[in-house]
Write an enzyme that holds these catalytic residues in place. Structure first.
Site, PDB file in Angstrom:
ATOM      1  N   SER A 174       0.796  -1.525   0.263  1.00 50.90           N
ATOM      2  CA  SER A 174       0.009   0.478   0.129  1.00 50.90           C
ATOM      3  C   SER A 174       0.551   1.353  -0.099  1.00 50.90           C
ATOM      4  CB  SER A 174      -0.419  -0.167   1.309  1.00 50.90           C
ATOM      5  OG  SER A 174       0.314  -0.229   2.188  1.00 50.90           O
ATOM      6  N   ASN A 217      -2.742  -2.842  13.396  1.00 48.05           N
ATOM      7  CA  ASN A 217      -4.318  -2.222  13.301  1.00 48.05           C
ATOM      8  C   ASN A 217      -4.493  -1.569  13.670  1.00 48.05           C
ATOM      9  OD1 ASN A 217      -3.793  -4.833  11.489  1.00 48.05           O
ATOM     10  ND2 ASN A 217      -4.557  -6.195  13.454  1.00 48.05           N
ATOM     11  N   HIS A 254     -40.451  23.315  -9.965  1.00 48.54           N
ATOM     12  CA  HIS A 254     -40.428  23.018 -11.309  1.00 48.54           C
ATOM     13  C   HIS A 254     -39.763  23.403 -13.004  1.00 48.54           C
ATOM     14  CE1 HIS A 254     -44.278  20.951  -9.421  1.00 48.54           C
ATOM     15  NE2 HIS A 254     -44.296  22.004  -9.082  1.00 48.54           N
ATOM     16  N   SER A 260     -14.375  26.427 -27.465  1.00 49.52           N
ATOM     17  CA  SER A 260     -14.856  25.021 -28.657  1.00 49.52           C
ATOM     18  C   SER A 260     -13.695  25.096 -29.604  1.00 49.52           C
ATOM     19  CB  SER A 260     -16.322  25.479 -28.637  1.00 49.52           C
ATOM     20  OG  SER A 260     -16.116  24.499 -29.907  1.00 49.52           O
ATOM     21  N   LYS A 294     -18.445  30.321 -28.819  1.00 52.05           N
ATOM     22  CA  LYS A 294     -18.662  29.554 -27.304  1.00 52.05           C
ATOM     23  C   LYS A 294     -18.756  30.063 -25.940  1.00 52.05           C
ATOM     24  CE  LYS A 294     -21.122  26.458 -26.867  1.00 52.05           C
ATOM     25  NZ  LYS A 294     -21.085  25.112 -26.904  1.00 52.05           N
ATOM     26  N   ASN A 338     -17.643  27.968 -22.658  1.00 51.28           N
ATOM     27  CA  ASN A 338     -18.158  27.079 -21.866  1.00 51.28           C
ATOM     28  C   ASN A 338     -18.071  27.513 -20.295  1.00 51.28           C
ATOM     29  OD1 ASN A 338     -19.893  26.165 -24.160  1.00 51.28           O
ATOM     30  ND2 ASN A 338     -17.625  25.348 -25.215  1.00 51.28           N
ATOM     31  N   GLU A 358     -19.395  22.267 -15.223  1.00 53.26           N
ATOM     32  CA  GLU A 358     -19.520  21.037 -15.099  1.00 53.26           C
ATOM     33  C   GLU A 358     -18.726  19.843 -14.359  1.00 53.26           C
ATOM     34  OE1 GLU A 358     -21.019  20.887 -19.901  1.00 53.26           O
ATOM     35  OE2 GLU A 358     -19.818  23.081 -19.123  1.00 53.26           O
TER      36      GLU A 358
HETATM   37  N1  ARG Z   1      -0.927  -1.570   4.858  1.00 53.97           N
HETATM   38  C1  ARG Z   1      -2.080  -2.087   5.985  1.00 53.97           C
HETATM   39  C2  ARG Z   1      -3.282  -1.149   5.778  1.00 53.97           C
HETATM   40  O1  ARG Z   1      -3.070  -0.295   5.493  1.00 53.97           O
HETATM   41  C3  ARG Z   1      -1.626  -1.663   7.605  1.00 53.97           C
HETATM   42  C4  ARG Z   1      -2.034  -2.409   8.495  1.00 53.97           C
HETATM   43  C5  ARG Z   1      -1.908  -3.887   8.181  1.00 53.97           C
HETATM   44  N2  ARG Z   1      -2.221  -4.989   9.025  1.00 53.97           N
HETATM   45  C6  ARG Z   1      -2.006  -6.191   8.937  1.00 53.97           C
HETATM   46  N3  ARG Z   1      -2.897  -7.090   9.832  1.00 53.97           N
HETATM   47  N4  ARG Z   1      -1.585  -7.108   7.939  1.00 53.97           N
HETATM   48  O2  ARG Z   1      -4.873  -1.531   5.897  1.00 53.97           O
END
Ligand code: ARG
Length: 466
Positions: A28, A115, A161, A282, A288, A290, A295
């Site tokens: 990640s 965690n 409306h 445009s 134009k 826009n 949008e």
């Molecule tokens: N990169 C993980 C997340 O964003 C961190 C937690 C990972 N915990 C684990 N038990 N693998 O959720």
């Protein structure tokens, strides 16, 4: 395809490293490195607590805090390195800390887990995001308040409306959005207050046997208190969903204003002119101009809504406690954040610079027998006619005016008397658009005086916490 090197953080019971694709799906760091400041702040608080409680020797805790501060300075200058083998921001911090302070870095993870760590870092990030959105929404509200004040007397058509319904003032219309933004601010602050509890110390899911001081880490990180239940602490992403729901609601409001700008800037309306800075041309039609930014704000609202429902879907089937699915909480939130931040800035910029076309608004406001309700109300007030009958008589007057090709004020006394004698002096009714709006003085009404009161009240509300 299996890698040979086992993971240094958790690879003790593994004989081989992850497949290349496993490393990619697992990592990640490419996106959660955005949490780095908050993750380091959480680690500093944790290290201080470990020192204070005597879980770590004071000198070790100091070395960790000092090293983390140096790491932060280094990353502030050079950015965060992205090594997939280190998986995420938490393990990247620990590994890079070790390069600075040596083996003592291995003591930082005492009495915590990734965690509770990720739950803490992410909360801190969301909390900052909320504060930034609130500041931007306050600034945007001030722009709308200034413009509403200047246009407190400007008459425009009010629609239901999308049909001309009754004349209103432009100030009244703009103040409707100030109310929406106020609720958005309130919703963000409400989410902030609810999420401001510290999960750190929940450890993996069951708490820890070390004599930690959760009050201390909570206080050091600006949280009101520690969270209550360790299982809930590591599996709860309500704060992310609360944020996304508040963001969605805010985006919906911005989108409705954007939609009005798109309509108002179009030739059949011509209620506003978008300055060059907020228009695009445009490539084929030279005339134009826009309203692309409006949008896109309208479009972004759809995406933010999708990101919110996406994370709801991610969470709905997860058993307690942490599951890796939850790693997918960050990208939707970051994306929604960036879209909302840009949307607020674009709407604020457009609303500051847009030119209103009051002549055009007034002309449309005066069309379509928009003061018919005022005539019916006058029959009730001045002639004691029951409203239902007044509605009917006014309807006949509208029909006569339509046939004669005039507005209500253009009907002659004879024509009015011919419909009903009680209509003979109907010219005393507030049939002009100015008289109509001026009469609507009820609280929250469209009269310039009522709008000025609403503006003053809204300013006071904003100043109270800004
Ligand atoms: N990169 C993980 C997340 O964003 C961190 C937690 C990972 N915990 C684990 N038990 N693998 O959720």
């Amino acid at each position: 395809m299996t890698g040979s090197e086992t993971n240094r953080a958790w690879g003790g019971r593994f004989a081989g490293g992850p497949a290349a694709v496993m490393a990619r799906i697992n990592a990640s760091i490419p996106f959660d490195k955005r949490l780095w400041r908050h993750d380091i702040a959480g680690s500093i608080a944790h290290a201080r607590m470990l020192g204070e409680t005597g879980i770590l020797a004071a000198a070790d805790a100091e070395a960790l805090v000092d090293g983390l501060e140096r790491l932060a300075a280094q990353w502030e200058a050079d950015g965060v390195p992205e090594d997939l083998a280190l998986e995420d921001i938490h393990m990247t911090v620990e590994a890079k800390l070790a390069e600075i302070v040596g083996p003592v870095a291995g003591r930082l993870h005492t009495a915590r887990s990734r965690n509770d760590q990720v739950a803490t870092s992410f909360r801190l990030w969301v909390r900052d995001a909320i504060d930034a959105h609130v500041a931007a929404l306050v600034a945007f509200s001030r722009i709308l308040l200034d413009r509403a004040e200047a246009e407190a007397e400007t008459v425009m058509p009010g629609f239901t409306h999308l049909q001309v319904a009754q004349p209103v003032t432009l100030g009244h219309h703009l103040m409707a959005y100030v109310e929406m933004l106020w609720r958005d601010i309130d919703r963000f602050l409400d989410a902030r207050a609810r999420m401001n509890l510290c999960p750190l110390g929940a450890a993996a899911l069951a708490g820890t046997g070390f004599p930690i001081d959760r009050e201390l880490t909570a206080r050091l990180l600006g949280f009101d208190a520690p969270t209550a239940n360790a299982l809930d602490s590591v599996s709860d992403r309500d704060f992310a969903l609360d944020y996304l729901m508040a963001a969605t609601q805010c985006a919906l409001h911005l989108s409705r204003l954007a939609e009005e700008l798109v309509l108002w800037a179009s030739q059949p309306f011509r209620f506003v002119e978008l300055p060059d800075a907020w228009s695009t041309g445009s490539s084929i039609m030279p005339q134009k101009r826009n309203p692309d930014a409006a949008e896109l704000v309208r479009g972004h609202a759809g995406r933010i809504l999708g990101l919110m429902t996406g994370l709801c879907a991610t969470m709905k089937g997860l058993p307690l406690a942490y599951s890796k699915d939850m790693q997918d909480d960050k990208e939707p939130l970051f994306e929604a954040h960036d879209l909302l931040e840009l949307s607020i800035a674009a709407m604020a910029g457009m609303m500051a610079d847009i030119r209103f076309v009051p002549e055009r608004m007034r002309a449309v406001a005066a069309s379509g027998f928009s003061t018919a309700t005022d005539l019916a109300d006058w029959l009730v007030r001045a002639k004691g006619v029951p409203f239902r009958e007044a509605h009917h008589l006014t309807g006949r007057a509208v029909k006569a005016a339509e046939a004669a090709g005039v507005e209500l004020a253009g009907l002659s006394t004879e024509m009015l008397a011919a419909i009903d004698p009680r209509l003979a002096d109907a010219h005393e009714a507030p049939l002009s658009v100015e008289a109509s709006v001026a009469s609507r003085l009820s609280e929250g009404g469209t009269a310039p005086a009522a709008v000025r009161e609403a503006i003053a009240a809204a300013r006071e509300r904003l100043e109270a916490f800004a």
